[in-house]
Design an enzyme around this catalytic site. Sequence first.
Site, PDB file in Angstrom:
ATOM      1  N   ASN A   8       0.875  -1.187   0.000  1.00  0.00           N
ATOM      2  CA  ASN A   8       0.000   0.000   0.000  1.00  0.00           C
ATOM      3  C   ASN A   8       0.905   1.228   0.000  1.00  0.00           C
ATOM      4  O   ASN A   8       1.498   1.581   1.017  1.00  0.00           O
ATOM      5  CB  ASN A   8      -0.907  -0.009   1.231  1.00  0.00           C
ATOM      6  CG  ASN A   8      -2.009   1.036   1.159  1.00  0.00           C
ATOM      7  OD1 ASN A   8      -1.981   1.929   0.314  1.00  0.00           O
ATOM      8  ND2 ASN A   8      -2.976   0.941   2.047  1.00  0.00           N
ATOM      9  N   ARG A  89      -3.298  -2.284  -3.498  1.00  0.00           N
ATOM     10  CA  ARG A  89      -4.597  -1.644  -3.313  1.00  0.00           C
ATOM     11  C   ARG A  89      -4.647  -0.429  -4.245  1.00  0.00           C
ATOM     12  O   ARG A  89      -3.809   0.460  -4.167  1.00  0.00           O
ATOM     13  CB  ARG A  89      -4.762  -1.192  -1.864  1.00  0.00           C
ATOM     14  CG  ARG A  89      -6.042  -0.406  -1.607  1.00  0.00           C
ATOM     15  CD  ARG A  89      -6.088   0.056  -0.171  1.00  0.00           C
ATOM     16  NE  ARG A  89      -7.243   0.902   0.084  1.00  0.00           N
ATOM     17  CZ  ARG A  89      -7.541   1.410   1.276  1.00  0.00           C
ATOM     18  NH1 ARG A  89      -6.767   1.150   2.301  1.00  0.00           N
ATOM     19  NH2 ARG A  89      -8.593   2.156   1.425  1.00  0.00           N
ATOM     20  N   HIS A 178     -13.287   2.979  -0.174  1.00  0.00           N
ATOM     21  CA  HIS A 178     -13.294   2.117   1.021  1.00  0.00           C
ATOM     22  C   HIS A 178     -14.090   0.841   0.763  1.00  0.00           C
ATOM     23  O   HIS A 178     -14.564   0.199   1.692  1.00  0.00           O
ATOM     24  CB  HIS A 178     -13.875   2.846   2.252  1.00  0.00           C
ATOM     25  CG  HIS A 178     -13.093   4.025   2.687  1.00  0.00           C
ATOM     26  ND1 HIS A 178     -13.682   5.172   3.170  1.00  0.00           N
ATOM     27  CD2 HIS A 178     -11.759   4.273   2.689  1.00  0.00           C
ATOM     28  CE1 HIS A 178     -12.750   6.062   3.470  1.00  0.00           C
ATOM     29  NE2 HIS A 178     -11.581   5.537   3.175  1.00  0.00           N
ATOM     30  N   ARG A 239     -10.284  16.155   4.349  1.00  0.00           N
ATOM     31  CA  ARG A 239     -11.186  16.375   3.214  1.00  0.00           C
ATOM     32  C   ARG A 239     -12.493  16.991   3.690  1.00  0.00           C
ATOM     33  O   ARG A 239     -13.029  16.632   4.742  1.00  0.00           O
ATOM     34  CB  ARG A 239     -11.463  15.055   2.493  1.00  0.00           C
ATOM     35  CG  ARG A 239     -10.277  14.512   1.752  1.00  0.00           C
ATOM     36  CD  ARG A 239     -10.608  13.200   1.075  1.00  0.00           C
ATOM     37  NE  ARG A 239      -9.511  12.257   1.252  1.00  0.00           N
ATOM     38  CZ  ARG A 239      -9.635  10.949   1.162  1.00  0.00           C
ATOM     39  NH1 ARG A 239     -10.799  10.406   0.889  1.00  0.00           N
ATOM     40  NH2 ARG A 239      -8.594  10.166   1.342  1.00  0.00           N
ATOM     41  N   GLU A 379      -8.867  -5.043   5.783  1.00  0.00           N
ATOM     42  CA  GLU A 379      -8.800  -4.887   4.331  1.00  0.00           C
ATOM     43  C   GLU A 379      -7.766  -5.815   3.713  1.00  0.00           C
ATOM     44  O   GLU A 379      -7.971  -6.340   2.609  1.00  0.00           O
ATOM     45  CB  GLU A 379      -8.488  -3.428   3.990  1.00  0.00           C
ATOM     46  CG  GLU A 379      -9.599  -2.466   4.377  1.00  0.00           C
ATOM     47  CD  GLU A 379      -9.179  -1.009   4.303  1.00  0.00           C
ATOM     48  OE1 GLU A 379      -9.687  -0.301   3.423  1.00  0.00           O
ATOM     49  OE2 GLU A 379      -8.349  -0.598   5.137  1.00  0.00           O
TER      50      GLU A 379
END
Length: 392
Positions: A8, A89, A178, A239, A379
């Site tokens: 990642n 990912r 996600h 964000r 994940e």
Amino acid sequence: MGKILLVNAGSSSVKWKLFESSNEEIIAKGLVERINMPGSIFEVAYGAKKYSETIDDLSYERAAAMIFEKLKNLKIIAHLSEIDGIGHRVVAGGQIFKHAVKITKDKLHQLKELSDFAPLHNPMEIEYIEIMQKTLPTIPQYAVFDSQFFTSLPEMNAIYSIPYEYTKKWDIRRYGEHGISHDYISKRAAALLKKPLSSFKMVTLHLGSGASVAAEKDGKAFDTSMGFTPLTGLTMGTRAGDVDPSIIPYLMKKLDLTVEQTLKIFNTESGLLGLSGISPDMRDYAAHQDNPRVKLTVDIFVNRIVKYVGSYFAELGGLDVLVFAGGIGENNAKLRSEIVAKLAALGLKIDPQLNEAGNEGIISSTDSKTTIMLVPTNEELSMVRQIKKVLE
């Protein structure tokens, strides 16, 4: 089967984990921080052992080479041929990639064409795929997409109310992110409840520095808070989440900025950081409890979650299961309690003791009309399982 390495890549860091394919256990994991900066940190943890090294201005290419060097030198593996595949990912797969894929030259080209859908993520992820291909050209690379879970959204939730021709011509739609996490936690929640996912109307909350809400119906994604890019939806660490798009040209005029400079404000200077003026991390608010901006920041964060859950309750025609996950969702019992309290009108009630215990499973009271759960996301495990399907 041998081993699967998951990578990642971020703007200045690389996280990785090495899994044994057969039992899906983690053999080793590592983190490279401060890449291309003074004092770059290279860390490996394996079994009960740890290895750490500080190197100035460590490049992405050298970091990749070091990962494989240390796997051998620390005797974590005997030979690199033990690795069956390297998984990456990737945030945006558009409508093209609806499941994990082996990366070929053509698929890499398709990925590059999707960079506009996640400009802060996809280019870096693609760059590291190419670095890994050069470092170990004989080991196949795989991509697992955060957006793939949401490719089944019904069109009424997937597209925007803009001229339909634009939607079709330029693939403008709600892609969501996600998805790897929402896919895992929804299936894990159903498994814990010992019923098929298709039997539940479910809302899953992935609450971390990046945050999103997803609604699941008939075993598939039905709606989600993130949109064309990961910018929209909930208030996040840096964000802004949902804003009136007219604010963009307004700020451009007031501050004499380009589009890119303005979007940078919304992506990296807003959210919890912009509201509080202190930090994008809620854990840093503990020393500022009397600060009115901190209280407002938390109130806004909770408010946006409640709005989405309430709207999905109506959209789904009720709610059987609400699931908390992500760094904030898993570790902040007080925030979970505040969110559920504001959903009391829908019949949701939390059990204070179960909530404080913070264990995986049900945390709702026995008289709650909706089952409330805490399910730590995984994940990486979801990615391993998806890559194994491609390998098979």
